[in-house]
Design an enzyme around this catalytic site. Structure first.
Site, short mmCIF file in Angstrom:
data_model
loop_
_atom_site.label_atom_id
_atom_site.label_comp_id
_atom_site.label_asym_id
_atom_site.label_seq_id
_atom_site.Cartn_x
_atom_site.Cartn_y
_atom_site.Cartn_z
N GLU A 49 0.88 -1.17 0.00
CA GLU A 49 0.00 0.00 0.00
C GLU A 49 0.91 1.21 0.00
O GLU A 49 1.54 1.52 1.01
CB GLU A 49 -0.89 0.02 1.26
CG GLU A 49 -1.77 -1.20 1.45
CD GLU A 49 -2.89 -1.30 0.42
OE1 GLU A 49 -3.16 -0.29 -0.27
OE2 GLU A 49 -3.47 -2.39 0.30
N CYS B 126 -2.18 9.40 2.17
CA CYS B 126 -1.89 8.83 0.84
C CYS B 126 -3.10 8.96 -0.08
O CYS B 126 -2.95 9.06 -1.30
CB CYS B 126 -1.41 7.39 0.95
SG CYS B 126 -2.50 6.35 1.91
#
Ligand code: ADP
Length: 491
Positions: free
Chosen positions: A235, A269
């Site tokens: 991720e 993010c």
């Protein structure tokens, strides 16, 4: 040169040390993994209901002691306590979803064996992979790693977690509270340290490694894990676009976009980094952005709308992106290079930023936003997809949201909302391209930490068998005949 045996964590607001933690060596990490492996059988034997009971007890403890947890998060990251609370609440809801749904998601599935194999029963069972290594980041020190930890535990795995060196206290606290409610300290262990400790975890022989962090480190992690064929979930970063169509609720879109870009000091993010707004509504949208942005400023917890940059070296990246944006011809409409005053960065907004500017191509991870005008939503989609990243996106449109969303090359899309997909426990979270691969959250997030075992059983024996050395030419003809017939191509 003496090798450090410990490291400190710091309060990013003042830079003062707030804790000292051991640096786990390669040998110690291997020992932790061995303990996790020994604990595996007991954790699996508890079954889904036994594990659910413990995990729900843990989620109850986390909510009851949320103040303890969130003041630690705020101390280690510098973020407002209320943001830490939002983060912790989301993590807890994922934990209880995973605990409640693991049994259903991992239920043995029955498959059609097909006409030629009609005498067989075909099933696919799911087993936990074993020991899962989790390497976490610092920006959301409870929400992000718990996306892997909760789902992997619910699936029946044991965990060795290496939190970021910026937030080791939160990692230790999670492992301690799990041990308190479970009495099984080896099921979820925390090993602290720097990158080397993370590397040791990659090399330790864990059965899967779940990493969240920067794309550069993800590539190193994947390369290290490749040596032992350890599968990985990655991720990584993003350069998430926001598409604002002509029929968008412009005020709401502006409020949400500023929050998405600036909250947590832009260290999200899945936060907005670039906006593509349709020309006909661009002026109005930009004026709404400006109305909102003037009301926010950074500061210490309790003072600012968002805190400092948690990682001091990120300040240089943010500054270099602002300078690159100015140099490449971007027009500053709010803030400037002077907005960077370590450890804080005040909001910065650009318009007309060339698509090849560093500030447009690379993740900034700061409270900056680029707003570019486009002719129509087709152009917005094309530019959104032109990025090397493909994590999340937002679309603001009253009528065309779904149509736009399905053309985006990314892992998650929020329509008329911001980062909503991260808060829904039943949907997968993850990206494509440089944003990584594999999924956490939802059924996919449980399955990610399992492997399928196919079991095909003969329910009864046919008079002819094709899988022994007595097979005749007549048998060959029969199977070709049957295959042609059953495929509908006979004659
Ligand atoms: P950031 O720069 O955003 O903090 P990183 O991607 O460098 O993020 O770090 C994320 C996590 O990866 C941290 O826990 C860090 O200690 C760990 N890490 C850093 N280098 C390595 C490495 N070579 N192998 C494994 N883990 C690493």
């Amino acid at each position: 040169m003496a090798i450090a045996k410990s490291f400190d964590s710091y309060y990013p607001v003042t830079g003062e040390s707030i804790g000292t933690y051991p640096i786990w060596t390669e040998g110690q990490v291997r020992e932790a993994v061995a303990h996790a492996r020994s604990a595996s059988a007991a954790w699996q034997e508890l079954g889904f209901s036994g594990r659910k009971k413990i995990l729900l007890r843990w989620s109850k403890l986390l909510i009851n002691r949320i103040d303890e947890c969130t003041s630690l998060i705020s101390l280690e990251t510098g973020k407002p306590v209320s943001d830490a609370k939002l983060e912790a609440v989301l993590a807890i809801s994922h934990l209880s979803w995973a605990a409640r749904h693991a049994r259903d998601v991992m239920r043995t599935s029955h498959r059609s064996p097909g006409a030629v194999m009609a005498n067989m029963s075909a099933t696919v069972e799911r087993s936990p992979v074993g020991v899962v290594g989790v390497i976490g980041p610092w920006n959301y020190p409870i929400f992000t790693p718990m996306g892997s930890i909760s789902y992997a535990l619910a699936a029946g795995n044991t965990i060795v977690f290496k939190p970021s060196e910026y937030t080791p206290g939160v990692g230790m606290w999670l492992a301690q509270t799990f041990a308190e409610v479970s009495g099984l300290p080896d099921v979820f262990q925390c090993v602290t340290g720097l990158g080397k400790t993370g590397q040791a975890l990659c090399e330790s022989g864990v059965d899967k490694l779940a990493f969240t962090g920067s794309t550069n480190t993800a590539k190193i992690v994947a390369a290290t894990c490749a040596k032992t064929m350890t599968p990985v979930v990655l991720e990584c970063g993003g350069k998430d676009p926001v598409i604002v169509a002509a029929d968008a609720d412009l005020k709401r879109a502006a409020e949400n976009t500023i929050w998405s870009a600036m909250s947590n000091a832009g260290q999200t993010c899945i936060g907005a980094e670039r906006v593509y707004v349709v020309d006909s509504v661009a002026d109005k949208f930009i004026s709404h952005l400006l109305e909102v942005v003037v009301t926010i400023s950074p500061g210490a917890p309790g003072v600012g709308n968002y805190g400092p940059s948690t990682m001091p070296k990120q300040i240089e990246v943010i500054e270099s992106h602002i300078k690159a944006a100015i140099k490449s011809g971007g027009r500053l409409i709010y803030g400037s290079a002077k907005s960077v005053k370590a450890p804080y960065v005040s909001p910065v907004i650009f318009t007309d930023l060339p698509e090849d500017s560093l500030a447009m191509t690379d993740e900034t991870f700061g409270p900056t936003l680029a707003v570019n005008r486009v002719k129509n939503t087709d152009e917005a989609i094309r530019l959104s997809n032109a990025s090397k990243y493909g994590l999340g996106a937002s679309v603001w449109s009253k009528r065309k949201g779904k149509q736009i969303a399905s053309q985006l090359h990314c892992g998650m899309v929020a329509i008329n909302s911001t980062i909503s997909f991260a808060a829904v426990a039943s949907v997968p979270f993850g990206g494509v391209k440089d944003s990584g691969y594999g999924r956490i959250h939802g059924p996919e997030g449980i399955l990610e930490f399992t492997y399928p075992r196919t079991v095909v059983r003969a329910r009864f024996q046919l008079p002819v068998s094709f899988t022994n050395f007595k097979r005749t030419a007549g048998n060959d003809k029969l199977i070709i005949f049957l295959t042609k017939f059953l495929n509908g191509r006979f004659g």
